[in-house]
Design an enzyme around this catalytic site. Structure first.
Site, mmCIF file in Angstrom:
data_model
loop_
_atom_site.group_PDB
_atom_site.id
_atom_site.type_symbol
_atom_site.label_atom_id
_atom_site.label_comp_id
_atom_site.label_asym_id
_atom_site.label_seq_id
_atom_site.Cartn_x
_atom_site.Cartn_y
_atom_site.Cartn_z
ATOM 1 N N HIS A 1 -19.912 1.617 -36.748
ATOM 2 C CA HIS A 1 -20.460 2.773 -37.465
ATOM 3 C C HIS A 1 -21.829 3.407 -37.161
ATOM 4 O O HIS A 1 -23.071 3.433 -37.389
ATOM 5 C CB HIS A 1 -19.976 3.794 -38.231
ATOM 6 C CG HIS A 1 -20.036 5.259 -38.830
ATOM 7 N ND1 HIS A 1 -20.224 5.875 -37.293
ATOM 8 C CD2 HIS A 1 -19.787 6.062 -38.975
ATOM 9 C CE1 HIS A 1 -20.616 7.113 -37.713
ATOM 10 N NE2 HIS A 1 -20.094 7.075 -38.672
ATOM 11 N N ARG B 1 -19.418 15.501 -40.461
ATOM 12 C CA ARG B 1 -21.006 15.214 -39.572
ATOM 13 C C ARG B 1 -21.261 14.352 -38.668
ATOM 14 O O ARG B 1 -21.935 15.342 -37.385
ATOM 15 C CB ARG B 1 -21.761 13.602 -40.749
ATOM 16 C CG ARG B 1 -22.198 14.814 -42.072
ATOM 17 C CD ARG B 1 -22.060 13.790 -43.005
ATOM 18 N NE ARG B 1 -20.828 13.411 -43.174
ATOM 19 C CZ ARG B 1 -19.988 14.082 -44.460
ATOM 20 N NH1 ARG B 1 -20.847 15.540 -45.116
ATOM 21 N NH2 ARG B 1 -18.650 14.430 -44.519
ATOM 22 N N THR B 2 -19.957 13.557 -38.571
ATOM 23 C CA THR B 2 -20.670 12.388 -36.653
ATOM 24 C C THR B 2 -20.120 13.718 -35.430
ATOM 25 O O THR B 2 -20.495 13.300 -35.013
ATOM 26 C CB THR B 2 -19.831 11.702 -36.913
ATOM 27 O OG1 THR B 2 -19.828 10.307 -38.086
ATOM 28 C CG2 THR B 2 -20.077 10.780 -35.968
ATOM 29 N N LYS C 1 3.255 12.487 -29.155
ATOM 30 C CA LYS C 1 4.375 12.144 -28.570
ATOM 31 C C LYS C 1 4.611 10.998 -28.386
ATOM 32 O O LYS C 1 5.262 10.646 -26.960
ATOM 33 C CB LYS C 1 4.397 13.439 -26.915
ATOM 34 C CG LYS C 1 3.765 14.949 -27.719
ATOM 35 C CD LYS C 1 4.457 15.970 -26.153
ATOM 36 C CE LYS C 1 3.591 16.843 -26.284
ATOM 37 N NZ LYS C 1 3.483 17.555 -25.060
ATOM 38 N N ARG D 1 -14.415 8.196 -32.648
ATOM 39 C CA ARG D 1 -13.647 7.435 -33.315
ATOM 40 C C ARG D 1 -12.610 7.563 -33.722
ATOM 41 O O ARG D 1 -11.769 8.218 -32.781
ATOM 42 C CB ARG D 1 -13.926 8.681 -34.945
ATOM 43 C CG ARG D 1 -13.435 8.293 -35.996
ATOM 44 C CD ARG D 1 -14.257 8.686 -36.734
ATOM 45 N NE ARG D 1 -15.524 9.206 -37.169
ATOM 46 C CZ ARG D 1 -16.018 9.151 -39.023
ATOM 47 N NH1 ARG D 1 -15.203 9.833 -39.699
ATOM 48 N NH2 ARG D 1 -17.298 8.776 -38.725
#
Ligand code: CP
Length: 312
Positions: free
Chosen positions: A137, A59-60, A87, A109
């Site tokens: 959030h 969703r986000t 890496k 995020r």
């Protein structure tokens, strides 16, 4: 023109009630825009935005990308799973390499609480926190409060219970801050093991009994049980959790009033909420998702208006 009090959106904790109202008024405008036949506006035509996702999202990530495209921004997407982070490249090196391509805003995020705050101190771009571990959030809380305002006319004076896994939930903390700033009364309800130690110090009520919590509230926000963040058992079995803290149609129908049911997604159907509730008229889950695009357009637009041009 009114503007936000901040240059970044790192958490609801760092913004004011006026900021939230400004975001909502701006989102009202964009909601009208995205319901037109021509859904795109040129507001962010010279702005480049990098979406950096170090954790999974449906969703986000899609909502931010759509919001950016509706505003005509140039968009680049980064997913840690397919990047040079694998890496050993550090967060600062990763972001500085991306910013050297003249990126103006970063939507990030990250699994670590405070990752956005850290980044804002070290890089020259506007940072939007799209979820940092179990911390905040902010855009989810904004779209949740916006959806309550849309459904019930106002957030002030409403009674909201947040149910379930509060301990691991960035959605819970951001919602608590947003609802309190907007004048709602907030309670949490869940197993004691899934309530953070600080819960009674932040002005929310605690109700252990789900029926009593539902009888008290106007809105129930049902949280996902975040199994992926649990390294030990926090309740005996999923069946017992559902019996005590899951919401089902029979329980809702036995209340003496109709409440609004919310869920930030993704849903564990049959655990915290049954399908007959999730898909019912009482649930505004897909309205929340739809409102997310307008709210994120508002956040990006307002933050972009504070960006100074790049020096060549
Ligand atoms: N509500 C929410 O943050 O969902 P995603 O994890 O799918 O982005």
């Amino acid at each position: 023109m009114k503007e936000l009090s901040v240059n970044h959106l790192l958490g609801i904790k760092y913004i004011t009630e006026d900021d939230i109202h400004l975001i909502f008024e701006t989102a009202d405008h964009f909601k009208e825009v995205i319901n037109r036949s021509i859904k795109k506006v040129p507001s962010l035509r010279d702005i480049t935005i990098a979406n950096l996702f170090f954790e999974n999202s449906t969703r986000t990530r899609l909502s931010f990308e759509l919001a950016e495209k509706r505003l005509s921004a140039d968009v680049i997407n980064f997913s840690a799973a397919s990047s040079s982070v694998k890496k050993g490249e550090t967060l600062i090196d990763t972001v500085n390499n991306i910013l050297s391509m003249k990126v103006d805003m970063v939507v990030m995020r990250h699994p670590n609480p405070g990752a956005g705050v850290f980044l804002a101190k070290h890089v020259n771009a506007s940072i939007v926190n799209a979820g940092d571990g179990a911390h905040e959030h902010p855009t989810q809380a904004l779209l949740d409060s916006y959806s309550i305002r849309e459904k019930l006319g106002d957030v002030a004076g409403k009674k909201v219970v947040i149910v379930g896994d509060i301990l691991h939930s960035r959605v819970a903390l951001s919602n608590i801050f947003a609802l309190q700033k907007l004048g709602a009364e907030v309670k949490v309800c869940g197993p004691k093991t899934l309530l953070p130690k600080y819960i009674d110090k932040i002005g929310v009520g605690v109700e252990g009994n789900l029926r009593k919590a539902l009888e008290w509230c106007d809105v129930a926000n049902m949280l996902r049980v975040q199994n992926e963040r649990m390294d030990i058992s926090y309740f005996p079995t999923t069946r017992e959790y559902t019996q005590q803290y899951g919401v089902n149609k029979a329980l809702l129908d036995s209340l003496n009033k109709e409440i609004v049911v919310m869920h930030p997604g993704p849903i564990n159907r049959g655990v915290e909420i049954t399908s007959d509730v999730a898909d019912s008229k009482q649930a505004i889950i897909l309205d929340q998702v739809q409102n997310g695009v307008a709210v994120r357009m508002a956040v990006l637009y307002l933050l972009a208006s504070k960006i100074k041009p790049h020096e060549d």
